[in-house]
Scaffold this active site. Structure first.
Site, short mmCIF file in Angstrom:
data_model
loop_
_atom_site.label_atom_id
_atom_site.label_comp_id
_atom_site.label_asym_id
_atom_site.label_seq_id
_atom_site.Cartn_x
_atom_site.Cartn_y
_atom_site.Cartn_z
N HIS A 21 0.83 8.87 -12.45
CA HIS A 21 0.20 8.52 -13.33
C HIS A 21 -0.01 9.17 -14.53
O HIS A 21 -1.08 8.86 -15.67
CB HIS A 21 -1.17 10.14 -12.90
CG HIS A 21 -1.85 9.90 -11.67
ND1 HIS A 21 -3.40 8.82 -11.68
CD2 HIS A 21 -1.97 10.89 -10.38
CE1 HIS A 21 -3.46 8.77 -9.86
NE2 HIS A 21 -2.52 10.35 -9.85
N ASP A 23 1.87 6.09 -15.42
CA ASP A 23 2.11 4.85 -15.56
C ASP A 23 0.72 4.15 -16.15
O ASP A 23 0.92 2.78 -17.22
CB ASP A 23 3.16 4.34 -14.16
CG ASP A 23 1.39 3.99 -13.36
OD1 ASP A 23 0.39 4.59 -13.26
OD2 ASP A 23 1.82 2.96 -12.67
N SER A 54 1.64 -11.83 9.33
CA SER A 54 2.64 -11.02 9.46
C SER A 54 2.28 -10.74 10.34
O SER A 54 1.24 -10.14 11.70
CB SER A 54 2.04 -9.90 8.08
OG SER A 54 1.96 -9.06 8.56
N ASP A 160 4.93 0.97 -9.27
CA ASP A 160 5.50 -0.06 -8.21
C ASP A 160 6.01 -1.17 -7.74
O ASP A 160 7.18 -1.12 -7.07
CB ASP A 160 4.66 -0.01 -6.80
CG ASP A 160 3.39 0.71 -6.88
OD1 ASP A 160 3.80 2.04 -7.45
OD2 ASP A 160 2.35 0.73 -6.61
N TYR A 212 -9.82 8.05 -8.66
CA TYR A 212 -8.32 7.19 -9.41
C TYR A 212 -8.58 6.41 -10.75
O TYR A 212 -8.04 6.45 -12.38
CB TYR A 212 -7.84 5.84 -9.00
CG TYR A 212 -6.68 4.98 -9.58
CD1 TYR A 212 -5.16 5.95 -9.92
CD2 TYR A 212 -6.98 3.69 -9.95
CE1 TYR A 212 -4.31 5.36 -10.28
CE2 TYR A 212 -5.97 3.80 -10.91
CZ TYR A 212 -4.76 3.55 -10.87
OH TYR A 212 -3.44 3.65 -11.08
#
Ligand code: ADP
Ligand code: MG
Length: 371
Positions: A21, A23, A54, A160, A212
């Site tokens: 957390h 970032d 996919s 990420d 979040y």
């Protein structure tokens, strides 16, 4: 004109070793790449059409015209991730045309291991090569983040995508999310007889996105109250003074976590650079306690992994990723893996929880062209 019309590329998922957390607080993170990758077979086409398929998603390929891409026309399906990458590249002025994409992935989805970043980064890397864009990896990651933020609509930080694009085997990646400087930190577990286990709890609590958002807003409120641009600007030494200036106990907890977590990243780097890998165990565990008690993003299943692993002899353990489900990491002697795995599975079974997925994570390579 390039001779390259098609090829195969791979981009990994990641786990974050420490720096959670941080970032979106201009702080420090330290992820490493998993051996699990999303592989894309991509063929360039010159009619302005994108075709996405996919092997993880049933049904026919999805087609989009490149000129029709716009965040307002996002569909809410998985193809928003790669379509968003094409849109972000073009928005930044890069001359990308059509292509056929076929994806196959071994990155668990929705487990906090960044299958979304793997999907974006493999798309960006393939287009970078097929259309000879010459993009630097860090910039590629930034454009992938833009795709996820603006096109998919997920307000994630830069960790990420940078991990998937920039990690190298046998290393963790130190990233300063303010100036985006990065450094490869040696993290060769096998040579030391150690193993880092990932425990995917397979749960995702439904309130995670709302929570979040609340944590992000709380961190911004804390920075504003303290008169700094971001919580990264509070030095560890100044933490007691900063806390004494905050009335709201929830904001105090958020600030304390971010400031101590940035410090923990620095401590882990110091240990790794001094070849004291076992010494990072307690730092990881401290990080978990801070996320659980101060940042309040853990959950029963993640706490169960950490408590069980520590009781069974792990060197350290913590939740990793955003929290409220997802995965935890456990550092231990490699010889302990069967004992630890058994203890965790048993604890979950006796608690009536779904069986978690446990696997060792070797620090692996970032995105690459396979053929
Ligand atoms: P995480 O990144 O932690 O795995 P996210 O919710 O950010 O979780 O991203 C997961 C989403 O990314 C999936 O729901 C799906 O839409 C998309 N996705 C990831 N990998 C693939 C894949 N190989 N094929 C199709 N969609 C994928
Ligand atoms: Mg993701």
């Amino acid at each position: 004109m390039s001779e390259l019309r098609e090829g195969v590329w791979a981009a990994p998922g990641r786990v974050n070793l420490i720096g959670e957390h941080t970032d979106y607080n201009d702080g420090f993170v330290m992820p490493f790449a998993l051996p699990h990758t999303t592989v894309a077979t991509v063929r360039r086409r010159d009619d302005g059409v994108l075709r996405f398929q996919s092997s993880d998603v049933a049904g026919p390929a999805v087609e989009r015209r490149i000129d029709d891409l716009a965040p307002a026309r996002a569909t809410g399906s998985w193809t928003d991730y790669p379509a968003g990458v094409v849109w972000a590249l073009r928005e930044a002025g890069h001359a990308v045309g059509g292509a056929d994409f076929h994806y196959e992935s071994t990155v668990p989805t929705g487990a906090g291991l960044s299958s979304s970043a793997a999907l974006e980064v493999v798309t960006a890397l393939a287009l970078n090569d097929l259309y000879e864009l010459g993009l630097e990896r860090g910039l590629m990651a930034k454009l992938c983040q833009r795709a996820e933020n603006a096109y998919v609509g997920a307000p994630t930080g830069i960790m990420d995508q940078t991990a998937s694009a920039c990690c190298t085997a046998g290393h963790a990646l130190y990233l300063d999310t303010r100036d985006l400087s990065r450094r490869q930190i040696p993290f060769d577990l096998a040579a030391l007889g150690l193993e880092l286990l990932v425990v995917d709890t397979r749960v995702k609590h439904s309130h995670s996105e709302g929570e979040y958002g609340k944590r992000r807003a709380g961190c911004e409120a804390g920075a504003a109250a303290l008169g700094v641009t971001a919580l990264r600007d509070i030095a560890y030494e100044d933490l007691p003074t900063a806390l004494s200036r905050l009335d709201d106990p929830e904001i105090r907890g958020l600030v304390r976590h971010i400031v101590t977590e940035n410090r923990r990243v620095e401590r882990v780097i110091a240990h790794l650079e001094a070849d004291e890998v076992r010494a990072i165990g307690p730092v990881l565990t401290e990080g978990h306690v801070s996320l659980r008690d101060d940042f309040r993003v853990s959950c029963t299943e993640l706490d169960l992994v950490v408590d069980t692993a520590l009781a069974a002899g792990a060197l350290g353990a913590r939740m990793t990723g955003g929290g409220f489900g997802g995965s935890a990491v456990v550092l231990a002697d490699a010889s302990m893996t069967p004992t630890l795995t058994g203890a965790i599975l048993k604890a979950f079974a006796s608690g009536g929880y779904a069986e978690p997925r446990v696997f060792p994570a070797t620090p692996s390579a970032g995105a690459t062209r396979l053929s």
